[in-house]
Scaffold this motif. Structure first.
Motif, PDB file in Angstrom:
ATOM      1  N   ARG A   1       0.836  -1.200   0.000  1.00 31.53           N
ATOM      2  CA  ARG A   1       0.000   0.000   0.000  1.00 31.53           C
ATOM      3  C   ARG A   1       0.876   1.258   0.000  1.00 31.53           C
ATOM      4  N   GLU A   2       1.910   1.271   0.847  1.00 26.74           N
ATOM      5  CA  GLU A   2       2.829   2.413   0.898  1.00 26.74           C
ATOM      6  C   GLU A   2       3.531   2.601  -0.444  1.00 26.74           C
TER       7      GLU A   2
ATOM      8  N   GLU B   1       1.105   4.077  -2.900  1.00 20.81           N
ATOM      9  CA  GLU B   1       0.895   5.497  -2.629  1.00 20.81           C
ATOM     10  C   GLU B   1       2.102   6.313  -3.074  1.00 20.81           C
TER      11      GLU B   1
END
Length: 161
Positions: free
Chosen positions: A79-80, A83
């Motif tokens: 997810r990081e 992003e």
């Protein structure tokens, strides 16, 4: 005294005496002790197996918890990363748009400068032609022609600047 119960009791006592004499009680106790040992051994084995099963279950639960934590870490990391990549893409897009806008503004400014220069040049050319026509009509002779030429050259130079 001669009742059936009496003879049954006598027969039982005699039977027990014979069993005792032959060593039947020792064999029975030995058999019962052997069976008790086997049962005790089986109970110990069952306890050991139960403890092993509990240890395996605890290990499985520990591994499951570790796997869940690792999966959560992987998901969080992904997810990081997504992003970060999205932010980087937005930044690149913004930079691209800014460069394109600046290039377009530069081209527009250059076109304005060029158009202004062309308008000045056209105005100067028109003014020179009008002046030349007026001066030719009013002035005559070689001196007039030389004066017209030098004046027109000077007007062209000043207007072209």
């Amino acid at each position: 005294m001669m009742t059936a119960e009496f003879w049954v009791a006598v027969a039982f006592v005699v039977f027990m005496a014979i069993v005792w004499k032959v060593g039947g009680f020792g064999a029975m106790t030995k058999g019962l002790d052997g069976r008790a040992k086997r049962v005790r051994h089986e109970l110990d084995e069952a306890r050991r197996l139960r403890e092993e099963a509990a240890a395996v279950l605890a290990d499985y639960k520990r591994r499951q918890t570790e796997a869940e934590r690792e999966a959560e870490a992987i998901v969080a990391s992904a997810r990081e990363e997504a992003e970060r990549i999205a932010a980087e893409g937005h930044k690149r897009l913004d930079d691209f748009i800014a460069r394109r806008t600046k290039a377009a503004e530069t081209k527009i400014a250059q076109a304005e400068v060029q158009a202004a220069a062309q308008v000045r040049a056209a105005a100067a050319e028109a003014a020179v032609k009008v002046s030349e026509t007026i001066l030719r009509e009013r002035m005559q002779g070689d001196a007039a022609q030389n004066l017209v030429r030098s004046s027109l050259g000077e007007v062209r130079n000043r207007l072209a600047r």
